[in-house]
Enzyme design. Structure first.
Site, PDB file in Angstrom:
ATOM      1  N   SER A 129      -6.700   5.762  -0.019  1.00 53.85           N
ATOM      2  CA  SER A 129      -7.005   4.467  -0.636  1.00 53.85           C
ATOM      3  C   SER A 129      -8.480   4.142  -0.436  1.00 53.85           C
ATOM      4  O   SER A 129      -9.024   4.331   0.657  1.00 53.85           O
ATOM      5  CB  SER A 129      -6.148   3.362  -0.016  1.00 53.85           C
ATOM      6  OG  SER A 129      -4.765   3.656  -0.153  1.00 53.85           O
ATOM      7  N   GLN A 167      -5.399  -1.349  -6.883  1.00 57.08           N
ATOM      8  CA  GLN A 167      -5.996  -0.435  -5.911  1.00 57.08           C
ATOM      9  C   GLN A 167      -6.571   0.781  -6.620  1.00 57.08           C
ATOM     10  O   GLN A 167      -6.001   1.291  -7.581  1.00 57.08           O
ATOM     11  CB  GLN A 167      -4.949   0.037  -4.896  1.00 57.08           C
ATOM     12  CG  GLN A 167      -5.509   0.960  -3.822  1.00 57.08           C
ATOM     13  CD  GLN A 167      -4.445   1.442  -2.847  1.00 57.08           C
ATOM     14  OE1 GLN A 167      -3.942   2.555  -2.984  1.00 57.08           O
ATOM     15  NE2 GLN A 167      -4.100   0.602  -1.877  1.00 57.08           N
ATOM     16  N   ASP A 170       0.809  -1.224   0.000  1.00 52.51           N
ATOM     17  CA  ASP A 170       0.000   0.000   0.000  1.00 52.51           C
ATOM     18  C   ASP A 170       0.843   1.274   0.000  1.00 52.51           C
ATOM     19  O   ASP A 170       0.314   2.364  -0.196  1.00 52.51           O
ATOM     20  CB  ASP A 170      -0.926  -0.007   1.229  1.00 52.51           C
ATOM     21  CG  ASP A 170      -1.960   1.106   1.210  1.00 52.51           C
ATOM     22  OD1 ASP A 170      -2.458   1.439   0.118  1.00 52.51           O
ATOM     23  OD2 ASP A 170      -2.276   1.648   2.283  1.00 52.51           O
TER      24      ASP A 170
END
Length: 294
Positions: A236, A286, A212
């Protein structure tokens, strides 16, 4: 910049992933509790909750099953000063696969919702995309601490010395200024600073944690933005990951990323993670919210 020389980033990662059982908690879920790493904005890092949720889910499956995919949504920002409760629902246990739903809660509300699947290792068809050629070795690239040594700021200190991963950018980093070229591509080498204990699910959860950190950078780079662009808001929204082959996060991994689309204040990025031998160990996707001043 004040640096805590006694801080061990790898030990910190292991502590975060070492969830405790919630004593006395009896519901239709398996309950675990975890803490958070301090952050300058007191906002929980999304990758941390991903990794912890996967560890919680893995605690409820037979030991011979390893995580092979997960799909999660970030629902609310987390508070680093409040413990996180993880509730795991045992959706299915088949002959080869197990499915788990894992929720992360703070103050009684979910901050992350995830479904993960686990599989008994098996054999079958085998092919992969090739690792890009011409990538510099990680030893020839500067560390984050070296890149940010002249910036006396809490965020620069956290990125330089408190992240559990040694991250080295192949292209110009976009920490404080835009890259020299507007391109929706990015690549970094990464690994933990010290060796990790054995355990395939532990290493896969740690890889989810690390995945991430830089995945939205192709969106920023493609539009000439940096993480410190004034007035920008970025977060995110969701995260999907597939593990293809065994992995160790204490060996160098090449994380190749690109953004195929950005629109409607959202940017999509995909990533491929290779070990140093050229094996494709994981694929990631993502979508993030990216709002910039008009």
């Amino acid at each position: 910049m004040s640096i805590d020389e006694s801080f061990d980033p790898t030990a910190s990662l292991l502590e975060l992933l070492n969830l405790s059982w919630a004593d006395g908690a009896k519901t239709d879920e398996d309950i675990f509790v975890g803490g958070s790493q301090p952050e300058p904005r007191k906002r929980v890092f999304g990758g941390q909750v991903l990794g912890q949720s996967l560890v919680a889910a893995s605690r409820t499956v037979p030991e011979d099953r390893v995580m092979h995919s997960m799909h999660g949504y970030f629902l609310r920002p987390g508070d680093t000063e409040v413990p996180i409760t993880f509730g795991v629902e045992r959706l299915r246990d088949g002959r080869s696969f197990s499915a788990r739903r894992s929720h992360a809660y703070q103050n009684g509300k979910p901050i992350l919702s995830m479904i993960a699947s686990f599989q008994v290792p098996d054999s079958g068809l085998d092919h992969q995309e090739e690792m890009p050629a011409g990538i510099p070795d990680p030893e020839d690239l500067p560390t984050t601490a070296e890149l940010l040594k002249d910036f006396d700021h809490p965020v620069a200190e956290a990125w330089s010395h408190r992240r559990p991963m040694d991250i080295r950018h192949v292209m110009d980093p976009v920490y404080v200024r835009a890259g020299r070229e507007k391109t929706p591509h990015n690549a970094v080498w990464m690994k933990t600073f010290k060796p990790m204990p054995d355990g395939e699910n532990l290493h896969r959860a740690a890889l989810a944690y690390a995945s991430d950190y830089t995945l939205l950078e192709p969106v920023l780079r493609g539009h000439g933005l940096s993480w410190t662009t004034p007035g920008m808001s970025i977060a995110s929204l969701d995260h999907a990951m597939w593990w293809h082959r065994p992995v160790r996060v204490d060996d160098w991994l090449l994380y190749v990323q690109e953004s195929p689309s950005a629109s409607a204040a959202r940017g999509l990025s995909t990533g491929r993670i290779f070990n140093r031998s050229g094996e494709l160990v994981a694929t990631v996707a993502q979508e993030g919210m990216v709002r910039v001043p008009q």
